[in-house]
Write an enzyme that holds these catalytic residues in place. Structure first.
Site, mmCIF file in Angstrom:
data_model
loop_
_atom_site.group_PDB
_atom_site.id
_atom_site.type_symbol
_atom_site.label_atom_id
_atom_site.label_comp_id
_atom_site.label_asym_id
_atom_site.label_seq_id
_atom_site.Cartn_x
_atom_site.Cartn_y
_atom_site.Cartn_z
ATOM 1 N N ARG A 1 0.822 -1.207 0.000
ATOM 2 C CA ARG A 1 0.000 0.000 0.000
ATOM 3 C C ARG A 1 0.864 1.269 0.000
ATOM 4 N NH1 ARG A 1 -2.040 0.153 4.589
ATOM 5 N NH2 ARG A 1 -3.261 2.026 4.305
ATOM 6 N N LYS A 2 2.131 1.123 -0.289
ATOM 7 C CA LYS A 2 3.004 2.298 -0.419
ATOM 8 C C LYS A 2 2.840 2.865 -1.831
ATOM 9 C CE LYS A 2 6.327 0.647 2.995
ATOM 10 N NZ LYS A 2 7.703 0.166 3.254
ATOM 11 N N THR A 3 1.685 3.479 -2.030
ATOM 12 C CA THR A 3 1.305 3.997 -3.334
ATOM 13 C C THR A 3 1.189 5.514 -3.275
ATOM 14 O OG1 THR A 3 -1.008 3.616 -2.738
ATOM 15 C CG2 THR A 3 0.087 1.902 -4.027
ATOM 16 N N THR B 1 5.671 0.441 -6.582
ATOM 17 C CA THR B 1 4.736 1.540 -6.775
ATOM 18 C C THR B 1 5.262 2.889 -6.302
ATOM 19 O OG1 THR B 1 3.667 0.878 -4.697
ATOM 20 C CG2 THR B 1 2.650 0.123 -6.740
#
Length: 286
Positions: free
Chosen positions: A129-131, A267
């Protein structure tokens, strides 16, 4: 639909980019000038986002002809366009920014997946979720196009008990509360940072255990503990490794009997593919 979301992102990005108007284009390009041109990949890549860009252009009256599909390996011309010169020039950067970024994610993911499959055909390569803000659904789509796994899309996808959850209530208590308060349909994953937490997570028989920031030799030791537990209890969770993993060192992790390797870099810091838009006809009037 994902395309609808992409178009909302593109529209908002265009509004910001244009501001009160494109000073350069409006001042030098004659009205009613029809041009033809191409978007070209200037390096070999896995294309991602072309359907989003086609609809974006077509919503502003620009005709498009796709020369490739998402997931294709391409070099050179990937999209033919025809329409009003002013419109195309105003849309150009917004369109290129997205397709270059998404194709960069797909290309990098695909390269890593192929590399890892040479030593471990069973392991999945996942993002995290490191977007970037507002781009998460599109970035995760690009990972899938590249052959990777999207992991959790959002916080409501799965229970993932991380170090800060454990710091507040403790590992076993966190698992207990999750089972009491969340539907049985949701998997429980626990991030462990040492062998003590690993043993506790195994005892609780959670669905997934993430070995976070374990070095390769520590992963070997962790797998010994997991294997012993499996023999004794006839139970083995899905094993994910994450933290400190790069394209350069990933094979040191992939050679182990793990199920998932996740990389935030897919990402949050991937390099965009070099693409350009070239106009080939500039004096054809309506």
């Amino acid at each position: 639909m994902l395309k609808d979301y992409a178009l909302k992102v593109l529209k908002k990005s265009l509004e910001y980019d244009v501001g009160f108007g494109d000073l350069t284009t409006e001042s030098i390009i004659p009205n009613n000038t029809i041009v033809e041109g191409f978007i070209e990949a200037k390096e070999t890549c896995i294309v991602c986002g072309i359907d989003f860009i086609v609809e974006f252009f077509e919503n502003y009256g620009v005709k498009c002809e796709k020369l490739v599909e998402d997931g294709d390996e391409a070099f050179g011309k990937i999209l033919k366009i025809k329409g009003d010169a002013k419109t195309i020039l105003i849309l150009e950067r917004t369109a290129l920014n997205l397709i270059m970024h998404l194709s960069g994610i797909a290309t990098t993911t695909n390269r890593i997946v192929k590399k890892v499959k040479e030593v471990n055909k069973n392991v999945k390569i996942a993002c995290t979720r490191k977007t970037l803000p507002m781009l998460s659904p599109l970035q995760k789509y690009a990972v899938v196009i590249g052959g990777g796994d999207p992991h959790r899309f959002r916080l409501d996808d799965c229970i993932l008990i991380k170090d800060n959850h454990i710091s507040v209530v403790g590992l076993k208590e966190a698992i207990k509360k999750a089972r009491e308060n969340v539907s049985f349909t949701k998997k429980i994953e626990v991030e462990v940072s040492n062998f003590k937490e690993l043993r506790e997570a195994l005892e609780e028989k959670v669905d997934i255990i993430m070995l976070d920031n374990f070095k390769p030799d520590e992963i070997k030791k962790a797998l010994e503990i997991i294997n012993e537990f499996e023999i004794k209890n006839k139970f083995r969770p899905i094993i994910e490794v994450s933290g400190g993993i790069t394209e350069e060192n990933i094979l040191n992790y992939a050679v182990n009997n793990v199920d998932v390797i996740s990389l935030g870099s897919l990402t949050h810091s991937v390099r965009s593919v070099d693409m350009s838009l070239t106009l080939e006809t500039s004096k054809n009037k309506k």
